[in-house]
Motif scaffolding. Structure first.
Motif, PDB file in Angstrom:
ATOM      1  N   ILE A   1     -25.225 -39.529  16.672  1.00  0.00           N
ATOM      2  CA  ILE A   1     -24.409 -40.673  15.665  1.00  0.00           C
ATOM      3  C   ILE A   1     -24.047 -42.030  16.582  1.00  0.00           C
ATOM      4  O   ILE A   1     -23.957 -42.567  16.179  1.00  0.00           O
ATOM      5  N   ASN A   2     -23.464 -41.654  18.000  1.00  0.00           N
ATOM      6  CA  ASN A   2     -22.741 -42.424  18.830  1.00  0.00           C
ATOM      7  C   ASN A   2     -24.057 -42.970  19.178  1.00  0.00           C
ATOM      8  O   ASN A   2     -23.639 -44.558  19.467  1.00  0.00           O
ATOM      9  N   LYS A   3     -25.472 -43.471  18.901  1.00  0.00           N
ATOM     10  CA  LYS A   3     -26.245 -44.223  18.931  1.00  0.00           C
ATOM     11  C   LYS A   3     -26.957 -45.370  18.211  1.00  0.00           C
ATOM     12  O   LYS A   3     -27.838 -46.382  17.927  1.00  0.00           O
ATOM     13  N   ARG A   4     -26.432 -44.499  16.674  1.00  0.00           N
ATOM     14  CA  ARG A   4     -26.572 -45.757  15.612  1.00  0.00           C
ATOM     15  C   ARG A   4     -25.201 -46.386  15.360  1.00  0.00           C
ATOM     16  O   ARG A   4     -24.891 -47.816  15.144  1.00  0.00           O
ATOM     17  N   GLY A   5     -23.683 -45.890  16.124  1.00  0.00           N
ATOM     18  CA  GLY A   5     -22.834 -47.192  16.042  1.00  0.00           C
ATOM     19  C   GLY A   5     -22.010 -46.656  17.701  1.00  0.00           C
ATOM     20  O   GLY A   5     -22.172 -45.106  17.344  1.00  0.00           O
TER      21      GLY A   5
ATOM     22  N   PHE B   1     -17.082 -50.242   9.912  1.00  0.00           N
ATOM     23  CA  PHE B   1     -16.966 -50.748  10.795  1.00  0.00           C
ATOM     24  C   PHE B   1     -17.545 -51.656  11.366  1.00  0.00           C
ATOM     25  O   PHE B   1     -16.865 -53.063  11.418  1.00  0.00           O
ATOM     26  N   TYR B   2     -19.306 -52.118  11.545  1.00  0.00           N
ATOM     27  CA  TYR B   2     -19.850 -52.700  12.205  1.00  0.00           C
ATOM     28  C   TYR B   2     -20.118 -53.559  11.561  1.00  0.00           C
ATOM     29  O   TYR B   2     -20.295 -55.034  11.944  1.00  0.00           O
ATOM     30  N   LYS B   3     -20.536 -53.539  10.418  1.00  0.00           N
ATOM     31  CA  LYS B   3     -21.540 -54.680   8.868  1.00  0.00           C
ATOM     32  C   LYS B   3     -20.770 -54.747   8.571  1.00  0.00           C
ATOM     33  O   LYS B   3     -21.030 -55.730   7.709  1.00  0.00           O
TER      34      LYS B   3
END
Ligand code: PLP
Length: 590
Positions: free
Chosen positions: A412-416, A553-555
């Protein structure tokens, strides 16, 4: 210099005021005679709590129960509810926490000096324990509100010269020692507390027991009322905070008789406090007219534990002004004037522009990260989604649930990218709680190249204000039904921080899925086995993080801003202690 009339809140000039009285060793000024008499004779609510969290420098609290008591006092002062609070001085606090590099908690006494914050009251009283008279003196702390309201807080203290060394130590440690030590503390709190209020000549109309630790006060009231239980019930209100039978405060009658001897007839104790053991919850329940749980779910659990009793619900809240960070206070002052005295107004959050909301959030996040750097020397990244988890370290809170599947978490941490900040103390005797801290430290090492994890030592009110305002997501993973309420998520909501929690306690009422935050695991009314529960919880925890929270959060910043707004307008406007105290007044006190 102008001071405020403690009755009506109007400013008065002490030089010119003709109306002044000295009470409890302090001088008060009034604008007229009516206010002076009102202040002196006003019927008061006596609020009893084993722990009270007023501020970090007065370490007489261990967690949510004490902070709630503090918020009760803060809101009562603002609203000018005539309350007087009674607690123990706990001279050595709960514990000061240090954690070694390996994650071992080292606890030490958290000694503090009452004379720095309060004045000694002229009265002292005695209680009988084990056939000895034990002297109790009392310290007065005055909580002053900007509205002019004042709530006196009385801290009971047995550390006086004429007491035997063993007795001087009774008010040292909050929740320290064995059963006998605890019962002695409860005698001092409940019985000593009533006696102090009598000695101060206060006109007490209601006694409110915040949890069962102070239930022994009912015995003293029985004695003062010719052993008439109806008369006592009329004067008592009780808030239970415990959702499971095993966690109730109970004492064997051997211990009770050893300490209380025949101060109160054993038959009376058994009639109201239980046949086998003295159950403090039952004692309070049997002798209070008003009984409430701290959320709707907790009312339902309590109702099942005590069929035949009427238990209502007054859902907890937090004191909005304290738990809103300075940057959000400024925004609310600008767009929602009056919010601090009437937090319902936070429902009108929409006019706050997104960019101003986001800037305020980043300032709070930056403050928290500076604090983390100062304390741990670990650098956090302001652009990364940051998840906070802080509360008492005890097993049912499941602080390590997020680490159940490390492979999945890494993926998961690799995706965001995510960052994690933890805090929390374990009770010195809670080995399971200490183990949780140790495990988090182990995960810190295992994940150190991928996920930055910070553990802040010595969790207290100051750290809680920083944490609940400075992270992006507030995580809570208690094992139902153990979380009677929980309040830290309400603090987060006041700062536009999103809640991501198991459906237990207050979150059952606060959660609107995908609108005010996200739930973890099945709804509370679903009957489900332990294994199945865990599977469902982990599935939600990881999937919602990966497919909803991180991408939003990111997009999708606009959507994230809507969520932050909802957190304020649909949670904070309701889950605050002003609303809670107004309900206590109309449902329990009047
Ligand atoms: C609010 C608060 C708590 C309660 O947190 P929960 O997550 O509701 O258990 C505990 N400790 C401190 C210092 C707090 O401020």
């Amino acid at each position: 210099m102008v001071v405020r009339d403690p009755f009506c809140g109007m400013p008065v000039d002490p030089e010119k005021s003709k109306f002044k009285v000295e009470v409890w060793g302090k001088v008060y000024y009034f604008c007229n005679e009516r206010c002076m008499h009102g202040f002196l004779e006003a019927p008061r609510i006596a609020y009893f709590s084993m722990e009270i969290g007023i501020k970090s420098e007065i370490p007489t609290y261990s967690g949510g129960l004490g902070v709630l008591a503090g918020d009760t006092i803060r809101s009562s002062a603002d609203l000018k509810i005539p309350l007087v609070a009674v607690t123990l001085v706990s001279r050595k606090g709960y514990l000061k926490q240090r954690i070694t590099e390996k994650g071992e908690q080292i606890g030490s006494p958290d000694e503090w000096n009452p004379s720095k914050f309060m004045s000694l009251l002229p009265s002292d009283v005695r209680v009988r324990i084990k056939g000895r008279d034990i002297g109790i003196r009392a310290w007065l702390y005055e909580h002053q509100s900007l509205t002019g309201g004042v709530v006196p807080v009385v801290f009971l203290d047995t550390d006086i010269e004429k007491n035997a060394p063993e007795d001087r130590a009774i008010t040292d440690y909050l929740y320290g020692g064995d059963d006998k030590y605890r019962l002695k503390q409860e005698i001092v709190l409940g019985i000593g507390g009533i006696k102090i209020l009598e000695a101060l000549n206060l006109n007490i109309k209601k006694y409110h027991m915040n949890e069962g630790h102070s239930s022994l006060l009912t015995l003293e009231l029985l004695r003062n009322n010719g052993m008439n239980p109806d008369k006592v019930r009329n004067q008592c209100a009780f808030t239970t905070h415990t959702p499971v039978e095993a966690a109730f405060d109970k004492f064997s009658y051997d211990t009770v008789q050893e300490l209380l001897e025949s101060e109160y007839p054993l038959e009376i104790l058994k009639e109201f406090g239980g046949r086998d053991r003295l159950n403090m919850t039952l004692l309070a329940l049997n002798l209070s007219q008003h009984v409430n749980g701290v959320t709707t779910a907790h009312m339902n659990y309590s109702q099942k534990l005590f069929p035949g009793y009427h238990i209502s619900a007054i859902t907890n809240g937090v004191y909005s002004y304290l738990w809103t960070c300075q940057y959000f206070r400024k925004l609310y002052d600008k767009y929602i004037p009056g919010w601090a005295n009437e937090p319902e107004l936070l429902v009108r959050v929409d006019p706050i522009p997104d960019d101003e909301l986001w800037d305020a959030h980043l300032l709070a996040k930056n403050d928290l990260f500076n604090f983390c750097k100062e304390r741990t020397d670990i650098e956090l990244d302001i652009d990364i989604l940051t998840i906070g988890f802080a509360r008492r370290a005890t097993e049912y809170k499941r602080a390590t649930l997020l680490f159940s599947d490390l492979m999945r978490l890494k993926k998961i941490n690799k995706r965001g990218k995510i960052q994690l900040i933890f805090a929390g103390k374990a009770h010195p005797k809670d080995l399971g709680g200490k183990m949780l801290i140790k495990k988090i430290y182990d995960y810190m090492t295992q994940l150190k190249d991928e996920i930055t994890i910070v553990y802040l030592e010595n969790y207290n009110i100051d750290i809680a204000t920083k944490l609940t305002s400075g992270v992006d997501v507030w995580l809570n993973t208690p094992l139902p039904p153990f979380e009677a309420s929980g309040t830290s998520g309400m603090k987060a909501a006041h700062n536009g921080v999103m809640n991501f929690s198991v459906l237990d306690g207050w979150w059952i009422e606060g959660c609107i899925e995908g609108v005010t935050g996200w739930s973890i695991g099945p709804p509370p009314d679903e009957i489900i086995g332990d294994k199945e529960r865990r599977t469902r919880e982990l599935d939600d925890l990881y999937s919602k993080l990966e497919y909803i929270i991180i991408p939003t959060f990111y997009k999708m910043r606009d959507e994230w801003m809507d969520l932050m707004t909802n957190s304020i307008g649909k949670i904070a406007y309701y889950f605050n202690s002003h609303r809670m105290m107004r309900r206590y007044v109309t449902e329990a006190y009047l």
